[in-house]
Each structure stands twice: as structure tokens, then as C-alpha cells.
Design a protein around this motif. Structure first.
Motif, mmCIF file in Angstrom:
data_model
loop_
_atom_site.group_PDB
_atom_site.id
_atom_site.type_symbol
_atom_site.label_atom_id
_atom_site.label_comp_id
_atom_site.label_asym_id
_atom_site.label_seq_id
_atom_site.Cartn_x
_atom_site.Cartn_y
_atom_site.Cartn_z
ATOM 1 N N LEU A 48 0.819 -1.223 0.000
ATOM 2 C CA LEU A 48 0.000 0.000 0.000
ATOM 3 C C LEU A 48 0.846 1.263 0.000
ATOM 4 C CD1 LEU A 48 -2.937 -1.055 2.341
ATOM 5 C CD2 LEU A 48 -2.783 -1.156 -0.156
ATOM 6 N N GLY A 49 2.061 1.202 0.537
ATOM 7 C CA GLY A 49 2.956 2.368 0.512
ATOM 8 C C GLY A 49 3.199 2.821 -0.913
ATOM 9 N N CYS A 50 3.414 1.870 -1.791
ATOM 10 C CA CYS A 50 3.643 2.179 -3.204
ATOM 11 C C CYS A 50 2.381 2.806 -3.816
ATOM 12 C CB CYS A 50 4.027 0.869 -3.913
ATOM 13 S SG CYS A 50 4.185 1.040 -5.691
ATOM 14 N N LEU A 51 1.228 2.199 -3.522
ATOM 15 C CA LEU A 51 -0.038 2.749 -4.027
ATOM 16 C C LEU A 51 -0.244 4.186 -3.547
ATOM 17 C CD1 LEU A 51 -2.928 2.476 -5.272
ATOM 18 C CD2 LEU A 51 -3.657 1.650 -3.023
ATOM 19 N N ARG A 52 0.061 4.451 -2.273
ATOM 20 C CA ARG A 52 -0.170 5.794 -1.715
ATOM 21 C C ARG A 52 0.655 6.846 -2.464
ATOM 22 N NH1 ARG A 52 0.310 2.732 3.287
ATOM 23 N NH2 ARG A 52 -1.799 2.330 4.061
ATOM 24 N N ILE A 53 1.896 6.503 -2.808
ATOM 25 C CA ILE A 53 2.724 7.488 -3.522
ATOM 26 C C ILE A 53 2.163 7.720 -4.930
ATOM 27 C CG2 ILE A 53 5.046 8.045 -4.374
ATOM 28 C CD1 ILE A 53 6.177 6.242 -2.156
ATOM 29 N N LEU A 54 1.823 6.635 -5.603
ATOM 30 C CA LEU A 54 1.276 6.776 -6.969
ATOM 31 C C LEU A 54 -0.022 7.587 -6.953
ATOM 32 C CD1 LEU A 54 1.999 3.149 -8.193
ATOM 33 C CD2 LEU A 54 2.890 5.227 -9.281
ATOM 34 N N GLU A 55 -0.868 7.295 -5.973
ATOM 35 C CA GLU A 55 -2.157 7.993 -5.886
ATOM 36 C C GLU A 55 -1.930 9.478 -5.550
ATOM 37 O OE1 GLU A 55 -4.974 6.965 -6.919
ATOM 38 O OE2 GLU A 55 -6.281 8.491 -6.060
ATOM 39 N N THR A 63 1.193 13.937 -12.825
ATOM 40 C CA THR A 63 1.550 12.735 -13.602
ATOM 41 C C THR A 63 2.530 13.047 -14.734
ATOM 42 O OG1 THR A 63 -0.417 13.051 -14.923
ATOM 43 C CG2 THR A 63 -0.588 11.466 -13.131
ATOM 44 N N LYS A 64 2.568 14.281 -15.175
ATOM 45 C CA LYS A 64 3.511 14.633 -16.262
ATOM 46 C C LYS A 64 4.815 15.237 -15.713
ATOM 47 C CE LYS A 64 0.938 13.294 -19.578
ATOM 48 N NZ LYS A 64 0.361 12.338 -18.592
ATOM 49 N N LYS A 65 4.833 15.476 -14.403
ATOM 50 C CA LYS A 65 5.986 16.189 -13.808
ATOM 51 C C LYS A 65 6.931 15.292 -13.019
ATOM 52 C CE LYS A 65 5.005 20.803 -14.279
ATOM 53 N NZ LYS A 65 3.635 21.293 -14.106
ATOM 54 N N ILE A 66 6.379 14.148 -12.522
ATOM 55 C CA ILE A 66 7.200 13.305 -11.639
ATOM 56 C C ILE A 66 7.427 11.931 -12.251
ATOM 57 C CG2 ILE A 66 7.362 12.210 -9.365
ATOM 58 C CD1 ILE A 66 5.677 14.427 -8.203
ATOM 59 N N LYS A 67 8.700 11.529 -12.313
ATOM 60 C CA LYS A 67 9.009 10.155 -12.715
ATOM 61 C C LYS A 67 9.096 9.303 -11.451
ATOM 62 C CE LYS A 67 11.569 11.369 -16.862
ATOM 63 N NZ LYS A 67 12.873 11.231 -17.548
ATOM 64 N N PHE A 68 8.638 8.062 -11.562
ATOM 65 C CA PHE A 68 8.520 7.214 -10.370
ATOM 66 C C PHE A 68 9.265 5.896 -10.566
ATOM 67 C CE2 PHE A 68 6.176 3.875 -8.002
ATOM 68 C CZ PHE A 68 6.314 4.362 -6.715
ATOM 69 N N TYR A 69 10.091 5.544 -9.567
ATOM 70 C CA TYR A 69 10.799 4.257 -9.583
ATOM 71 C C TYR A 69 10.271 3.398 -8.446
ATOM 72 C CZ TYR A 69 14.340 0.742 -8.787
ATOM 73 O OH TYR A 69 14.970 -0.470 -8.602
ATOM 74 N N GLN A 70 9.860 2.178 -8.752
ATOM 75 C CA GLN A 70 9.425 1.238 -7.717
ATOM 76 C C GLN A 70 10.472 0.135 -7.554
ATOM 77 O OE1 GLN A 70 7.536 0.789 -5.296
ATOM 78 N NE2 GLN A 70 7.395 -1.412 -5.013
ATOM 79 N N ALA A 71 10.898 -0.050 -6.297
ATOM 80 C CA ALA A 71 11.888 -1.092 -6.001
ATOM 81 C C ALA A 71 11.222 -2.461 -5.970
ATOM 82 C CB ALA A 71 12.568 -0.795 -4.664
ATOM 83 N N GLY A 72 11.205 -3.108 -7.113
ATOM 84 C CA GLY A 72 10.771 -4.504 -7.169
ATOM 85 C C GLY A 72 11.920 -5.378 -6.704
ATOM 86 N N THR A 73 11.740 -6.670 -6.690
ATOM 87 C CA THR A 73 12.752 -7.547 -6.102
ATOM 88 C C THR A 73 12.720 -8.942 -6.714
ATOM 89 O OG1 THR A 73 13.242 -8.805 -4.078
ATOM 90 C CG2 THR A 73 11.060 -7.869 -4.230
ATOM 91 N N SER A 74 13.879 -9.590 -6.709
ATOM 92 C CA SER A 74 13.962 -10.978 -7.177
ATOM 93 C C SER A 74 13.134 -11.910 -6.289
ATOM 94 C CB SER A 74 15.418 -11.428 -7.193
ATOM 95 O OG SER A 74 16.033 -11.144 -5.952
ATOM 96 N N GLU A 75 12.795 -11.471 -5.070
ATOM 97 C CA GLU A 75 11.945 -12.298 -4.201
ATOM 98 C C GLU A 75 10.566 -12.539 -4.835
ATOM 99 O OE1 GLU A 75 12.395 -13.913 -1.013
ATOM 100 O OE2 GLU A 75 14.400 -13.702 -1.815
ATOM 101 N N VAL A 102 4.896 -8.021 -5.130
ATOM 102 C CA VAL A 102 4.198 -8.297 -6.403
ATOM 103 C C VAL A 102 3.063 -7.280 -6.581
ATOM 104 C CG1 VAL A 102 2.765 -9.962 -7.659
ATOM 105 C CG2 VAL A 102 4.850 -10.743 -6.521
ATOM 106 N N TYR A 103 2.375 -6.950 -5.500
ATOM 107 C CA TYR A 103 1.337 -5.904 -5.578
ATOM 108 C C TYR A 103 1.964 -4.579 -6.026
ATOM 109 C CZ TYR A 103 -2.296 -2.583 -4.359
ATOM 110 O OH TYR A 103 -3.219 -1.578 -4.423
ATOM 111 N N GLY A 104 3.077 -4.201 -5.417
ATOM 112 C CA GLY A 104 3.754 -2.944 -5.780
ATOM 113 C C GLY A 104 4.122 -2.923 -7.257
ATOM 114 N N TYR A 105 4.602 -4.065 -7.734
ATOM 115 C CA TYR A 105 4.992 -4.180 -9.146
ATOM 116 C C TYR A 105 3.776 -3.914 -10.062
ATOM 117 C CZ TYR A 105 6.344 -6.574 -13.492
ATOM 118 O OH TYR A 105 6.592 -6.877 -14.805
ATOM 119 N N TRP A 106 2.681 -4.589 -9.779
ATOM 120 C CA TRP A 106 1.527 -4.484 -10.692
ATOM 121 C C TRP A 106 0.795 -3.152 -10.564
ATOM 122 C CZ3 TRP A 106 1.335 -6.850 -14.969
ATOM 123 C CH2 TRP A 106 1.862 -8.130 -15.100
#
Ligand code: F7E
Length: 275
Positions: A48-55, A63-75, A102-106
Motif C-alpha cells: 500500500l505504501g507504493c499505491l499511496r505514492i502513486l495515488e 503525472t507529467k511532472k514526476i518520474k517514479f521508480y518502484q523497487a521490485g525484487t527478485s523475491e 508483487v502488488y507494488g509491481y503491478w
């Protein structure tokens, strides 16, 4: 700035104040074993932390001003469905941590496709450095080796010595994160070295750098086993190499040696301060 990704209002206020053009979401309860003990908290922060930032980006019309990187993982690959793992390998997470990631990724892909946000997932394999927390196996080993070498510890208790990981240097991997946000089109990338070693191999090299033998010091304690283990991970960084021009610079041996040397220096300083 203080912050917490479980606090939506704080995220919105901070983005308003800082006006970032890039956000790297590295926030997480990132310890896999601990995620079995605090699964709900892990989901709250890591999913949900990832969702909160995106939202927040969306609701502030940035949405046109900020680029977003999500730390996915080999786990997320967990019980691996293919060797080596690529961007196309199906996920099979084996821990509450992996499932939350996996939720953060999708959700990152969903916001990219729904709202045209420049959002990327880095699927990073294990990345280590002298700054790694002592609760992770690499640093636990190098700190243990340094203490044994300096005569202030006489054994090192670990869990599964046969687990295999694709370990790289964190400095190289952070460079890859940055490269992802400098491209023309957002995408998802596996970041790995393409080389695999076991926990036992890591110990062997770490003890070897100070002229000691792991058999004389390492014991196995089932307390460090996990309810479900990820036995083997090996990444294919081919896409990152072709599209980002990224390649790891530090070898496995250099990484282990660097970590042992830094721990010896640090502990020697601590011993001096105490005396
Ligand atoms: O375990 C085994 C353990 O805790 C590596 C996180 O950054 O990388 C990290 O996750 C392996 C596992 O890292 C001990 O069972 C043996 O098989 O260093 P670790 P991790 O679980 O691979 C990924 C990419 C992340 O995303 C995570 O956030 O080593 N192992 N004996 C041990 N592990 C620990 N911690 N302690 C031991 O005594």
C-alpha cells in the motif's frame, strides 16, 4: 524530512513541499524472514505504501511532472519458474514480503497504463555493500569474520547454507535505478549480475580473505530457517545491458573482500575507542 509511507496526507504534503521530479520508492519492511512475523505491517508498507505514492502523484495532477521508480525484487520470483529469471518469468513469491512486492509491481504498471505516469519497476536481485544491515546474511557473515579475526567472537551461527543468490554491489545497482528514469519510455528491468553463489561460497571467500577456514567457525542453527525458503535465484540482466547500457562493475570476490575489509576497519576503530 520525516515521513512514513503508511501516512497518505504526509506523502501529499511532502510532495507539495519538495516538488520532486523523480521519486525512488525504496521504502519497505525489507527483511524476508521478519515478514512472516509481521505480514500485515509488511503489506501495509510494501504494497500500500507504493499505491499511496502513486495515488498522491495522480491526485496532485503531477503525472507529467514526476518520474517514479518502484523497487521490485527478485523475491517476486521466489520458487523460480525458469532459470535464469528475466522480465518475462512468471512470479511465484514465497513470503509475505514477496507477495506484497508483487502488488507494488503491478500497481506501478497499472498507474503507468491508466494515467500515463512515467513509472518503472526495477526487479533488483540481492545488492550488498558495507552499509548493509547486520540482519542480512552477507553483512552478518562479514561482520562475524571480522570479529573472529580480531578475537572478539568465536563462532558464527547461520541458517540455510545451501541457498543460492545472485549477489551484486549496491552502488552498481543504484546506478541502474537512475538510468531507468533517464530513458525516453518507462519500462521494467531485471538488474542482476548473471552469476550465482551459495551462502556457503560467500562464507568460504569471506573467511579465506583473512586466512581462516569456515569449517572451524560456522555452525547451523535452525532458528534462522524460514517457513518457506527461496532456494535459488539467478537473474538475466540482458535487457538492462542492451537498453540501458548497464553492466555491473564490481565482481563477487571484490564485493566480499570490500565488505570484510570495511568491517575489520570499523571494529578496530570501535576497539580503539573503548580502550
Ligand atoms: O538472505 C539465507 C536465507 O536475508 C539470503 C533483501 O534485501 O534480497 C534480500 O532478501 C539467504 C536466504 O536476503 C542466514 O535463508 C542463511 O536464503 O540476506 P538475506 P534475502 O532474503 O535474499 C532481496 C532481493 C530483497 O528484496 C530483500 O529485501 O541467506 N541465510 N543463514 C540467512 N539469512 C539471514 N538473514 N540470516 C542468516 O543467518
Amino acid at each position: 524530512h520525516y515521513g512514513d509511507v503508511t501516512d497518505s496526507l504526509m506523502i501529499i504534503n511532502l510532495i507539495r513541499k519538495v516538488k520532486p521530479n523523480e521519486i525512488y520508492n525504496l521504502s519497505a519492511q525489507s527483511h524476508v524472514a521478519v515478514s512472516f512475523q509481521i505480514p500485515e505491517y509488511t503489506a501495509n508498507v510494501d504494497a500500500l505504501g507504493c499505491l499511496r505514492i502513486l495515488e498522491a502523484i495522480k491526485s496532485l495532477n503531477l503525472t507529467k511532472k514526476i518520474k517514479f521508480y518502484q523497487a521490485g525484487t527478485s523475491e517476486m520470483f521466489g520458487k523460480v519458474q525458469e532459470v535464469p529469471q528475466t522480465e518475462k518469468t512468471p512470479f511465484y513469491p514465497r513470503s509475505p514480503y514477496g507477495v506484497a512486492k508483487v502488488y507494488g509491481y503491478w500497481i506501478t504498471i497499472n498507474y503507468r497504463e491508466s494515467y500515463d505516469i512515467f513509472a518503472c519497476n526495477g526487479i533488483l536481485f540481492n545488492h550488498e555493500s558495507p552499509l548493509r544491515g547486520l540482519e542480512f546474511v552477507t553483512r552478518k557473515i562479514t561482520d562475524g569474520v571480522a570479529r573472529i579475526k580480531l578475537g572478539i567472537q568465536n563462532e558464527l551461527l547461520l541458517g540455510n547454507l545451501e541457498a543460492k543468490r545472485d549477489w551484486g554491489f549496491a552502488g552498481d545497482f543504484v546506478h541502474a535505478m537512475w538510468l531507468m528514469l533517464q530513458t525516453d519510455k518507462p519500462d521494467d528491468y531485471v538488474i542482476a549480475t548473471g552469476e550465482q553463489h551459495s551462502v556457503r561460497d560467500f562464507c568460504e571467500i569471506a573467511f579465506g580473505t583473512v586466512g581462516l577456514n569456515l569449517e572451524d567457525y560456522v555452525g547451523v542453527d535452525p532458528r534462522f530457517y524460514r517457513p518457506a525458503e527461496v532456494e535459488t535465484l539467478l537473474g538475466d540482466p540482458g535487457k538492462a545491458k542492451t537498453e540501458l547500457g548497464w553492466e555491473p562493475q564490481v565482481t563477487f570476490e571484490q564485493l566480499v573482500t570490500m565488505m570484510v575489509e570495511e568491517d575489520i576497519k570499523r571494529i578496530e576503530r570501535e576497539i580503539k575507542l573503548e580502550s
